[in-house]
Design a protein around this motif. Sequence first.
Motif, PDB file in Angstrom:
ATOM      1  N   LEU B 191       0.828  -1.215   0.000  1.00 24.62           N
ATOM      2  CA  LEU B 191       0.000   0.000   0.000  1.00 24.62           C
ATOM      3  C   LEU B 191       0.855   1.254   0.000  1.00 24.62           C
ATOM      4  CD1 LEU B 191      -2.843  -0.993   2.511  1.00 24.62           C
ATOM      5  CD2 LEU B 191      -3.126  -0.488   0.074  1.00 24.62           C
ATOM      6  N   SER B 192       2.029   1.168   0.583  1.00 26.09           N
ATOM      7  CA  SER B 192       2.896   2.346   0.641  1.00 26.09           C
ATOM      8  C   SER B 192       3.899   2.375  -0.504  1.00 26.09           C
ATOM      9  CB  SER B 192       3.656   2.380   1.965  1.00 26.09           C
ATOM     10  OG  SER B 192       2.804   2.061   3.028  1.00 26.09           O
ATOM     11  N   LYS B 193       3.930   1.304  -1.265  1.00 29.23           N
ATOM     12  CA  LYS B 193       4.898   1.206  -2.360  1.00 29.23           C
ATOM     13  C   LYS B 193       4.379   1.975  -3.571  1.00 29.23           C
ATOM     14  CE  LYS B 193       8.458  -0.708  -4.441  1.00 29.23           C
ATOM     15  NZ  LYS B 193       9.836  -0.505  -3.968  1.00 29.23           N
ATOM     16  N   LYS B 194       5.294   2.615  -4.292  1.00 29.60           N
ATOM     17  CA  LYS B 194       4.895   3.335  -5.490  1.00 29.60           C
ATOM     18  C   LYS B 194       5.084   2.412  -6.690  1.00 29.60           C
ATOM     19  CE  LYS B 194       7.321   6.854  -6.425  1.00 29.60           C
ATOM     20  NZ  LYS B 194       8.135   8.064  -6.313  1.00 29.60           N
ATOM     21  N   GLY B 195       4.039   2.181  -7.429  1.00 31.79           N
ATOM     22  CA  GLY B 195       4.162   1.324  -8.611  1.00 31.79           C
ATOM     23  C   GLY B 195       3.312   0.076  -8.517  1.00 31.79           C
ATOM     24  N   PHE B 196       3.390  -0.741  -9.541  1.00 33.87           N
ATOM     25  CA  PHE B 196       2.559  -1.934  -9.635  1.00 33.87           C
ATOM     26  C   PHE B 196       3.032  -2.977  -8.628  1.00 33.87           C
ATOM     27  CE2 PHE B 196       1.131  -5.994 -11.298  1.00 33.87           C
ATOM     28  CZ  PHE B 196      -0.145  -5.717 -11.780  1.00 33.87           C
ATOM     29  N   SER B 197       2.232  -3.181  -7.594  1.00 33.85           N
ATOM     30  CA  SER B 197       2.615  -4.084  -6.512  1.00 33.85           C
ATOM     31  C   SER B 197       1.676  -5.272  -6.479  1.00 33.85           C
ATOM     32  CB  SER B 197       2.557  -3.351  -5.170  1.00 33.85           C
ATOM     33  OG  SER B 197       3.321  -2.164  -5.252  1.00 33.85           O
ATOM     34  N   PHE B 198       2.249  -6.454  -6.292  1.00 37.28           N
ATOM     35  CA  PHE B 198       1.453  -7.675  -6.418  1.00 37.28           C
ATOM     36  C   PHE B 198       1.638  -8.574  -5.196  1.00 37.28           C
ATOM     37  CE2 PHE B 198       1.207 -12.165  -7.922  1.00 37.28           C
ATOM     38  CZ  PHE B 198      -0.132 -12.173  -8.250  1.00 37.28           C
ATOM     39  N   VAL B 199       0.527  -8.966  -4.593  1.00 44.10           N
ATOM     40  CA  VAL B 199       0.579  -9.932  -3.501  1.00 44.10           C
ATOM     41  C   VAL B 199      -0.374 -11.074  -3.837  1.00 44.10           C
ATOM     42  CG1 VAL B 199       0.241 -10.342  -1.035  1.00 44.10           C
ATOM     43  CG2 VAL B 199       1.085  -8.107  -1.817  1.00 44.10           C
ATOM     44  N   GLU B 200       0.166 -12.284  -3.832  1.00 41.39           N
ATOM     45  CA  GLU B 200      -0.660 -13.466  -4.059  1.00 41.39           C
ATOM     46  C   GLU B 200      -1.021 -14.061  -2.707  1.00 41.39           C
ATOM     47  OE1 GLU B 200       1.346 -16.733  -6.042  1.00 41.39           O
ATOM     48  OE2 GLU B 200      -0.514 -17.834  -6.360  1.00 41.39           O
ATOM     49  N   ILE B 201      -2.301 -14.377  -2.544  1.00 42.74           N
ATOM     50  CA  ILE B 201      -2.756 -14.975  -1.297  1.00 42.74           C
ATOM     51  C   ILE B 201      -3.307 -16.357  -1.609  1.00 42.74           C
ATOM     52  CG2 ILE B 201      -4.284 -14.739   0.717  1.00 42.74           C
ATOM     53  CD1 ILE B 201      -4.048 -11.657  -1.237  1.00 42.74           C
ATOM     54  N   VAL B 254      10.261  -9.610  -4.681  1.00 46.24           N
ATOM     55  CA  VAL B 254      10.711  -8.438  -5.435  1.00 46.24           C
ATOM     56  C   VAL B 254      10.326  -7.182  -4.650  1.00 46.24           C
ATOM     57  CG1 VAL B 254      10.471  -7.108  -7.589  1.00 46.24           C
ATOM     58  CG2 VAL B 254      10.332  -9.622  -7.650  1.00 46.24           C
ATOM     59  N   ASP B 255      11.239  -6.262  -4.536  1.00 45.38           N
ATOM     60  CA  ASP B 255      10.944  -4.959  -3.946  1.00 45.38           C
ATOM     61  C   ASP B 255      11.953  -3.981  -4.526  1.00 45.38           C
ATOM     62  OD1 ASP B 255      10.217  -2.785  -2.484  1.00 45.38           O
ATOM     63  OD2 ASP B 255      10.388  -3.734  -0.513  1.00 45.38           O
ATOM     64  N   LYS B 256      11.594  -3.377  -5.646  1.00 44.96           N
ATOM     65  CA  LYS B 256      12.537  -2.498  -6.350  1.00 44.96           C
ATOM     66  C   LYS B 256      11.815  -1.235  -6.798  1.00 44.96           C
ATOM     67  CE  LYS B 256      11.609  -4.813 -10.735  1.00 44.96           C
ATOM     68  NZ  LYS B 256      12.041  -5.786 -11.727  1.00 44.96           N
ATOM     69  N   ASP B 257      12.530  -0.340  -7.401  1.00 46.07           N
ATOM     70  CA  ASP B 257      11.915   0.910  -7.836  1.00 46.07           C
ATOM     71  C   ASP B 257      12.167   1.164  -9.312  1.00 46.07           C
ATOM     72  OD1 ASP B 257      10.854   1.952  -5.319  1.00 46.07           O
ATOM     73  OD2 ASP B 257      12.958   1.957  -4.690  1.00 46.07           O
ATOM     74  N   ARG B 258      11.144   1.610  -9.978  1.00 47.49           N
ATOM     75  CA  ARG B 258      11.314   2.171 -11.321  1.00 47.49           C
ATOM     76  C   ARG B 258      10.168   3.146 -11.553  1.00 47.49           C
ATOM     77  NH1 ARG B 258       8.662  -0.376 -15.853  1.00 47.49           N
ATOM     78  NH2 ARG B 258       7.278  -2.049 -15.155  1.00 47.49           N
ATOM     79  N   PRO B 259      10.304   4.060 -12.502  1.00 48.88           N
ATOM     80  CA  PRO B 259       9.291   5.109 -12.652  1.00 48.88           C
ATOM     81  C   PRO B 259       7.904   4.531 -12.929  1.00 48.88           C
ATOM     82  CG  PRO B 259      11.221   5.565 -14.018  1.00 48.88           C
ATOM     83  CD  PRO B 259      11.393   4.190 -13.473  1.00 48.88           C
ATOM     84  N   THR B 260       6.913   5.115 -12.273  1.00 53.60           N
ATOM     85  CA  THR B 260       5.534   4.707 -12.545  1.00 53.60           C
ATOM     86  C   THR B 260       5.093   5.310 -13.877  1.00 53.60           C
ATOM     87  OG1 THR B 260       4.583   6.668 -11.534  1.00 53.60           O
ATOM     88  CG2 THR B 260       5.002   4.793 -10.070  1.00 53.60           C
ATOM     89  N   PHE B 261       3.929   4.890 -14.335  1.00 50.58           N
ATOM     90  CA  PHE B 261       3.380   5.413 -15.590  1.00 50.58           C
ATOM     91  C   PHE B 261       3.335   6.940 -15.554  1.00 50.58           C
ATOM     92  CE2 PHE B 261      -0.081   6.945 -18.238  1.00 50.58           C
ATOM     93  CZ  PHE B 261       0.078   6.234 -19.417  1.00 50.58           C
ATOM     94  N   ILE B 262       2.801   7.481 -14.466  1.00 53.27           N
ATOM     95  CA  ILE B 262       2.643   8.940 -14.400  1.00 53.27           C
ATOM     96  C   ILE B 262       3.997   9.638 -14.289  1.00 53.27           C
ATOM     97  CG2 ILE B 262       1.764  10.852 -12.958  1.00 53.27           C
ATOM     98  CD1 ILE B 262      -0.788   9.252 -12.591  1.00 53.27           C
ATOM     99  N   GLU B 263       4.932   9.037 -13.547  1.00 53.69           N
ATOM    100  CA  GLU B 263       6.272   9.645 -13.454  1.00 53.69           C
ATOM    101  C   GLU B 263       6.949   9.655 -14.824  1.00 53.69           C
ATOM    102  OE1 GLU B 263       7.360   8.452  -8.822  1.00 53.69           O
ATOM    103  OE2 GLU B 263       8.007   7.151 -10.467  1.00 53.69           O
ATOM    104  N   ALA B 264       6.834   8.532 -15.528  1.00 54.81           N
ATOM    105  CA  ALA B 264       7.466   8.438 -16.848  1.00 54.81           C
ATOM    106  C   ALA B 264       6.839   9.436 -17.815  1.00 54.81           C
ATOM    107  CB  ALA B 264       7.343   7.011 -17.381  1.00 54.81           C
ATOM    108  N   LEU B 265       5.521   9.555 -17.713  1.00 57.27           N
ATOM    109  CA  LEU B 265       4.795  10.506 -18.564  1.00 57.27           C
ATOM    110  C   LEU B 265       5.242  11.945 -18.273  1.00 57.27           C
ATOM    111  CD1 LEU B 265       0.987  10.482 -19.162  1.00 57.27           C
ATOM    112  CD2 LEU B 265       1.856  12.301 -17.752  1.00 57.27           C
ATOM    113  N   ASN B 266       5.345  12.271 -16.991  1.00 57.33           N
ATOM    114  CA  ASN B 266       5.784  13.617 -16.622  1.00 57.33           C
ATOM    115  C   ASN B 266       7.218  13.884 -17.089  1.00 57.33           C
ATOM    116  OD1 ASN B 266       3.514  14.793 -15.439  1.00 57.33           O
ATOM    117  ND2 ASN B 266       3.888  13.782 -13.478  1.00 57.33           N
ATOM    118  N   ASP B 267       8.079  12.879 -16.929  1.00 59.02           N
ATOM    119  CA  ASP B 267       9.473  13.041 -17.364  1.00 59.02           C
ATOM    120  C   ASP B 267       9.534  13.325 -18.863  1.00 59.02           C
ATOM    121  OD1 ASP B 267      10.307  12.595 -14.856  1.00 59.02           O
ATOM    122  OD2 ASP B 267      11.137  10.588 -15.217  1.00 59.02           O
ATOM    123  N   ARG B 268       8.797  12.487 -19.596  1.00 62.44           N
ATOM    124  CA  ARG B 268       8.830  12.594 -21.053  1.00 62.44           C
ATOM    125  C   ARG B 268       8.332  13.970 -21.512  1.00 62.44           C
ATOM    126  NH1 ARG B 268      11.970  11.477 -24.551  1.00 62.44           N
ATOM    127  NH2 ARG B 268      11.148  12.258 -26.496  1.00 62.44           N
TER     128      ARG B 268
END
Lengths: 387, 288, 194
Positions: B191-201, B254-268
Amino acid sequence: MKADPKGVLTGAHFLDGDHACAEGALAAGCRFFAGYPITPSTEVAERIALRFPLVGGIFIQMEDELASMAAVLGGAWGGKKSMTVTSGPGFSLMMENIGLAAMTETPCVIVNVQRGGPSTGLPTLPGQQDMMQARWGSHGDYEIIAVVPNSPQECFDVTIEAFNLSEEYRVPVMVMMDECVGHMTEKVVIPPAEEIEVFNRRLYDGPKQDYLPYAVDSDNGRVPLMANAGAGYRFHVTGLTHDERGYPAMNAEVQQECVTRLVDKVKLNTHAIARYEEEEVEEADIVLVAYGISSRVAMRALEMARADGIKIGLFRMITAWPFPEERIRQIAQHVNSFVMVELNLGQMVTELERCVAGAAKVHLAPHAGGWVHHPEDILQIISEATT
Amino acid sequence: MNAVTHPMEDILRMDRMPHIWCPGCGIGTAVTAFAMALQKAEICLDKTAVVSGIGCSGRVAGYVKLDSFHTTHGRAIPFATGLKLANPELTVVVISGDGDLIAIGGNHFIHAARRNVDIKVFCINNFNYAMTGGQLAPTTPEPATTTTSPYGAFEHPFNLPFLAESSGAVYVARWTALHIRRLTKSMTEALSKKGFSFVEIIAPCPTLYSRRNRLGDGLDELKYYHDNSVIKHGLDTRELDIGYRKEIVMGKFVDKDRPTFIEALNDRFTQVFGDKYEQYGPQNANGN
Amino acid sequence: MRTEIRFSGLGGQGIILSGIIAGKAASLFDHKHATMTQSFGPEARGSACSAQLIVSDEPVFYPYITKTHVLVSMSQDACDKFLPDLIAGGTLLVDEDLVNLRSRSGSFKMFEVPATRYAEELGNRILGNLVMLGYFSAITRTVSPESFKKAIPGSVPQRYLDLNIHAFDRGFEHGISQGKQKKNKKSAKVIEER
């Protein structure tokens, strides 16, 4: 409300229908677009992609049309005026979520630049064969609104209207263009923002504990007040049959109430929604009925028939759904016959027949699509209709 | 006021209880973990939305007292994508089942991960389609029986963490419905992670999956989890296949960082338009 | 007065753009009614393509050409394909280096300009369509040169605007000087072979 000047490209332009439609969306305040490229509608998406970054809009090319339509609904609940654009095959893929839009009363605009079908059909050539799909394509009982522009200028104008109607009635509105109109280039005049009327979503602003997302009262007629996600109302939205609280209620009584209202809010407002244009209908013995590109071809046939001394008029639909039922009934009282001109083998003509109900003869000038009618062929049917 | 209140009252729709899930079902546990995670993550509940698809897990949206959307089968992720992009100040959580997210919605799953749309996807995997009576899912282990694999499944199932990671997810974890504390922690992190986060239950389905495979009741399934699960944080996700009644490897992979869709869009757009471009973000929300 | 014009040539010659610029000039600056349509297909660069333009004092309903009054051809293929639709007494404009008309039959006024060659002299053969538009304006007067000059900005890349205007002028001047010569000869080049 007046349009936000940020999105309005005021001035006279020489634009094709697809680009004019995109400008209409921008002027209407559309700020969320999700779509998937498909001929002959792609130019709409291309122009939105080009224009959105500097007006604060979000454009996303999705992985398919299922996703596009779902994202548009998400965009709408996120508070943006939202749109997608497609053609036949993509329209088919969108149907399930168009049903969800109808059921959850999500305002959204779907543009279909129609090409010849069925299936892959004629990707680069015109058709008007999705008219019934627009109305009945998703399962269950519901109503939608569909507009049918016949020029680039009208593509601009009715796209704004589509957004306005969609917000006012909380219903998916379809802009049913055709390849000819989409790819035809003409002068398009975009007025100053302060001359463009836009209808903004009617939002609930009462006490949180009293909010019933699907309740209607005398003030708002049959259209409930909406709350956008994140506004603190913590509402539930479901495609299941639901009660005033938005909670699933799976029984015949709630179904009756819920679905009847979905239908009535459009149907009983047909007089306020349906638009059409008439050309000497009052004096006519015979009336052509047409829409989109076919109306412009019908005009040529009408001129030819007049030269032959036939008393003929034209009823041009600007709104296809809800069908302008009442007006057709009136006209049927004094004309001998109608000729429906459409680029399909008989779709809107069945609606015309239903409304005329035997009061006058109804003929069809059919065309399987791929090109427009030869005006001579329409004239032939007109002469048959006069005998 | 001395009335006893339920500790989850602020998060669950108490007026909708009892829920529809069967005794022994793992979905309720997942919802409890989610509710606790929401409390722990200390995020604004008014700005949190849950989107579900169709199926037993698809009903989660209906029970959480948040802006909640019960959408069409398979389309929770694209709906959530639209919601998040239209209003970036929202925390958008997708809670749905394995069939909904990975079979009919599989294409959306991989593309949302690829784009790194900032949504949280919590997939409740009970190895079958339960709402419709227990049919074959893309997660059904070989050779479990379901009503549409009456002679035993013979298709190889998806390894969900591997699918998520290779598609681009920035946070990937798996827990069973027995491991509530760890599950809650992962959900909180997601919930606090930025980006596509996946938890399988991994969750029991005593009524259909267990019964048809003669695996006992819900408690028996939890015993199986207890006896056969191991925690291996950071394990290569290629190693995470789940065989029929075999070991279940859990953990945070996995717990890493890369630009989210909106961050990438803003950068571009900043690169292209410079000062003319206004950053897109929470300020673009049109709330009430 | 309704004039039906077809611009034709090969994909990549800027034929569609010619139709757009002419239509824009006619509708936005000459204040006439103009409708431009084009054949859309899977055609790639190098195949025959055309843009249809109707310019009229009255609103245009039927948007397609039924009888071609003016045919502009920048390739042999396109000319062969569309010439049969040119009305008797119609006007044919061709790039003289790319279209050879000796074996044609019919009755029409023919005008020739080395559009692509002029464009190459200006530095880029892609300007051939602008040379042709200048020539078209001078010969037919369907769309005024003043309006063309207003329509070109915004329709071509800004950094090549001057070059495009030069190309237009070159074609226009060619048309004017040709007209003067023809006045002296007292007859336009009319092909009449049956």
